[in-house]
Motif scaffolding. Sequence first.
Motif, PDB file in Angstrom:
ATOM      1  N   ILE A   1      -8.628 -23.753  -4.983  1.00 12.49           N
ATOM      2  CA  ILE A   1      -9.114 -22.529  -4.348  1.00 12.49           C
ATOM      3  C   ILE A   1     -10.025 -21.756  -5.292  1.00 12.49           C
ATOM      4  CG2 ILE A   1      -8.372 -20.268  -3.481  1.00 12.49           C
ATOM      5  CD1 ILE A   1      -5.826 -21.828  -2.417  1.00 12.49           C
ATOM      6  N   SER A   2      -9.624 -21.629  -6.556  1.00 12.71           N
ATOM      7  CA  SER A   2     -10.450 -20.917  -7.540  1.00 12.71           C
ATOM      8  C   SER A   2     -11.790 -21.608  -7.739  1.00 12.71           C
ATOM      9  CB  SER A   2      -9.715 -20.819  -8.881  1.00 12.71           C
ATOM     10  OG  SER A   2      -8.586 -20.005  -8.760  1.00 12.71           O
ATOM     11  N   GLU A   3     -11.768 -22.925  -7.831  1.00  7.70           N
ATOM     12  CA  GLU A   3     -13.016 -23.674  -8.015  1.00  7.70           C
ATOM     13  C   GLU A   3     -13.913 -23.523  -6.785  1.00  7.70           C
ATOM     14  OE1 GLU A   3     -15.672 -25.942 -10.307  1.00  7.70           O
ATOM     15  OE2 GLU A   3     -13.829 -24.928 -10.887  1.00  7.70           O
ATOM     16  N   ALA A   4     -13.317 -23.535  -5.596  1.00  3.46           N
ATOM     17  CA  ALA A   4     -14.095 -23.357  -4.369  1.00  3.46           C
ATOM     18  C   ALA A   4     -14.767 -21.991  -4.348  1.00  3.46           C
ATOM     19  CB  ALA A   4     -13.201 -23.527  -3.144  1.00  3.46           C
ATOM     20  N   GLU A   5     -14.057 -20.970  -4.789  1.00  2.00           N
ATOM     21  CA  GLU A   5     -14.647 -19.631  -4.856  1.00  2.00           C
ATOM     22  C   GLU A   5     -15.760 -19.592  -5.894  1.00  2.00           C
ATOM     23  OE1 GLU A   5     -11.093 -17.411  -5.654  1.00  2.00           O
ATOM     24  OE2 GLU A   5     -10.632 -17.137  -3.531  1.00  2.00           O
ATOM     25  N   LEU A   6     -15.539 -20.234  -7.030  1.00  2.00           N
ATOM     26  CA  LEU A   6     -16.509 -20.232  -8.125  1.00  2.00           C
ATOM     27  C   LEU A   6     -17.839 -20.858  -7.721  1.00  2.00           C
ATOM     28  CD1 LEU A   6     -16.865 -19.629 -11.215  1.00  2.00           C
ATOM     29  CD2 LEU A   6     -16.168 -21.996 -11.585  1.00  2.00           C
ATOM     30  N   VAL A   7     -17.789 -21.976  -6.997  1.00  2.00           N
ATOM     31  CA  VAL A   7     -19.020 -22.693  -6.638  1.00  2.00           C
ATOM     32  C   VAL A   7     -19.450 -22.443  -5.193  1.00  2.00           C
ATOM     33  CG1 VAL A   7     -18.581 -24.498  -8.355  1.00  2.00           C
ATOM     34  CG2 VAL A   7     -17.858 -24.846  -5.981  1.00  2.00           C
ATOM     35  N   ASP A   8     -18.767 -21.530  -4.511  1.00  2.00           N
ATOM     36  CA  ASP A   8     -19.065 -21.210  -3.114  1.00  2.00           C
ATOM     37  C   ASP A   8     -19.062 -22.484  -2.273  1.00  2.00           C
ATOM     38  OD1 ASP A   8     -19.613 -19.517  -0.975  1.00  2.00           O
ATOM     39  OD2 ASP A   8     -21.787 -19.666  -1.246  1.00  2.00           O
ATOM     40  N   ALA A   9     -17.942 -23.208  -2.341  1.00  2.00           N
ATOM     41  CA  ALA A   9     -17.811 -24.500  -1.668  1.00  2.00           C
ATOM     42  C   ALA A   9     -17.895 -24.369  -0.156  1.00  2.00           C
ATOM     43  CB  ALA A   9     -16.492 -25.156  -2.044  1.00  2.00           C
ATOM     44  N   ARG A  10     -18.381 -25.415   0.450  1.00  2.00           N
ATOM     45  CA  ARG A  10     -18.474 -25.509   1.907  1.00  2.00           C
ATOM     46  C   ARG A  10     -17.195 -26.099   2.498  1.00  2.00           C
ATOM     47  NH1 ARG A  10     -23.386 -28.690   4.974  1.00  2.00           N
ATOM     48  NH2 ARG A  10     -22.625 -28.352   7.077  1.00  2.00           N
ATOM     49  N   LEU A  11     -16.525 -26.981   1.702  1.00  2.00           N
ATOM     50  CA  LEU A  11     -15.376 -27.726   2.205  1.00  2.00           C
ATOM     51  C   LEU A  11     -14.489 -28.154   1.041  1.00  2.00           C
ATOM     52  CD1 LEU A  11     -14.151 -29.258   4.746  1.00  2.00           C
ATOM     53  CD2 LEU A  11     -15.548 -31.205   4.023  1.00  2.00           C
ATOM     54  N   ILE A  12     -13.172 -28.089   1.242  1.00  3.54           N
ATOM     55  CA  ILE A  12     -12.211 -28.643   0.284  1.00  3.54           C
ATOM     56  C   ILE A  12     -11.511 -29.799   0.987  1.00  3.54           C
ATOM     57  CG2 ILE A  12     -10.134 -28.270  -1.104  1.00  3.54           C
ATOM     58  CD1 ILE A  12     -10.816 -25.281  -1.141  1.00  3.54           C
ATOM     59  N   VAL A  13     -11.439 -30.939   0.318  1.00  2.00           N
ATOM     60  CA  VAL A  13     -10.744 -32.108   0.856  1.00  2.00           C
ATOM     61  C   VAL A  13      -9.468 -32.320   0.047  1.00  2.00           C
ATOM     62  CG1 VAL A  13     -10.859 -34.601   1.262  1.00  2.00           C
ATOM     63  CG2 VAL A  13     -12.901 -33.175   1.606  1.00  2.00           C
ATOM     64  N   VAL A  14      -8.343 -32.435   0.751  1.00  2.00           N
ATOM     65  CA  VAL A  14      -7.056 -32.717   0.123  1.00  2.00           C
ATOM     66  C   VAL A  14      -6.377 -33.828   0.902  1.00  2.00           C
ATOM     67  CG1 VAL A  14      -6.686 -30.419  -0.857  1.00  2.00           C
ATOM     68  CG2 VAL A  14      -5.953 -30.886   1.472  1.00  2.00           C
ATOM     69  N   GLY A  15      -5.424 -34.493   0.271  1.00  2.00           N
ATOM     70  CA  GLY A  15      -4.652 -35.537   0.941  1.00  2.00           C
ATOM     71  C   GLY A  15      -3.444 -34.947   1.641  1.00  2.00           C
ATOM     72  N   ASN A  16      -2.828 -35.749   2.501  1.00  2.00           N
ATOM     73  CA  ASN A  16      -1.676 -35.266   3.253  1.00  2.00           C
ATOM     74  C   ASN A  16      -0.336 -35.583   2.576  1.00  2.00           C
ATOM     75  OD1 ASN A  16      -1.636 -38.052   3.787  1.00  2.00           O
ATOM     76  ND2 ASN A  16      -0.995 -37.783   5.906  1.00  2.00           N
ATOM     77  N   ARG A  17      -0.373 -36.016   1.340  1.00  2.00           N
ATOM     78  CA  ARG A  17       0.860 -36.308   0.613  1.00  2.00           C
ATOM     79  C   ARG A  17       1.762 -35.077   0.602  1.00  2.00           C
ATOM     80  NH1 ARG A  17       0.359 -37.835  -5.541  1.00  2.00           N
ATOM     81  NH2 ARG A  17       2.244 -36.790  -6.164  1.00  2.00           N
ATOM     82  N   ARG A  18       3.044 -35.273   0.789  1.00  2.00           N
ATOM     83  CA  ARG A  18       4.065 -34.219   0.814  1.00  2.00           C
ATOM     84  C   ARG A  18       3.913 -33.272   1.997  1.00  2.00           C
ATOM     85  NH1 ARG A  18       5.183 -31.009  -4.210  1.00  2.00           N
ATOM     86  NH2 ARG A  18       7.019 -30.570  -2.992  1.00  2.00           N
ATOM     87  N   MET A  19       3.272 -33.730   3.063  1.00  2.00           N
ATOM     88  CA  MET A  19       3.134 -32.890   4.258  1.00  2.00           C
ATOM     89  C   MET A  19       4.275 -33.129   5.248  1.00  2.00           C
ATOM     90  SD  MET A  19       0.475 -30.872   4.213  1.00  2.00           S
ATOM     91  CE  MET A  19       0.112 -30.513   5.920  1.00  2.00           C
ATOM     92  N   GLN A  20       5.164 -34.097   4.954  1.00  2.00           N
ATOM     93  CA  GLN A  20       6.290 -34.373   5.834  1.00  2.00           C
ATOM     94  C   GLN A  20       7.601 -34.088   5.106  1.00  2.00           C
ATOM     95  OE1 GLN A  20       4.078 -37.034   5.149  1.00  2.00           O
ATOM     96  NE2 GLN A  20       2.829 -36.920   6.964  1.00  2.00           N
TER      97      GLN A  20
END
Length: 143
Positions: free
Chosen positions: A94-113
């Motif tokens: 989240i901090s990096e996305a704010e720093l570079v004004d990201a358009r999209l963050i991609v994450v995996g679904n690991r530990r989502m169940q």
Amino acid sequence: MTGVVIVGVDGSETAMKAAQSAQHLAKALGASLRVVTAFDSDRTEVFEIGGDRWIVSDASEAEKVARTVAEKLQTEGLEVSYTAARGKPGEALISEAELVDARLIVVGNRRMQGLGRVLGSVANTVAHHAPCDVYIAKTDNRP
């Protein structure tokens, strides 16, 4: 290129799957790709053998993971950069996305169940607090 796509990696097979999804999305969007590895401490160790001296830190190890993945994702027509970011993985993304004004963050679904879903996951943290769109890539082997 328009915008930045961020992906978090930790050296695992599932993170690499998310990174490959991010690579495809970045190319399709005409965006650059930023590979991020989080580290949560400032631990540093110094090793000396004879006249040689090595300094090993969590930050440098995290950067090495990010660089290795970024090198694997290099492809023609895609600008790929990497960094190590201090903090818990979700917060670091989240901090990096704010720093570079990201358009999209991609994450995996690991530990989502199961229990991981109740206790929290990187994807859950990012989805609830990101300053941009979030893409949750299917990285587990479940059908």
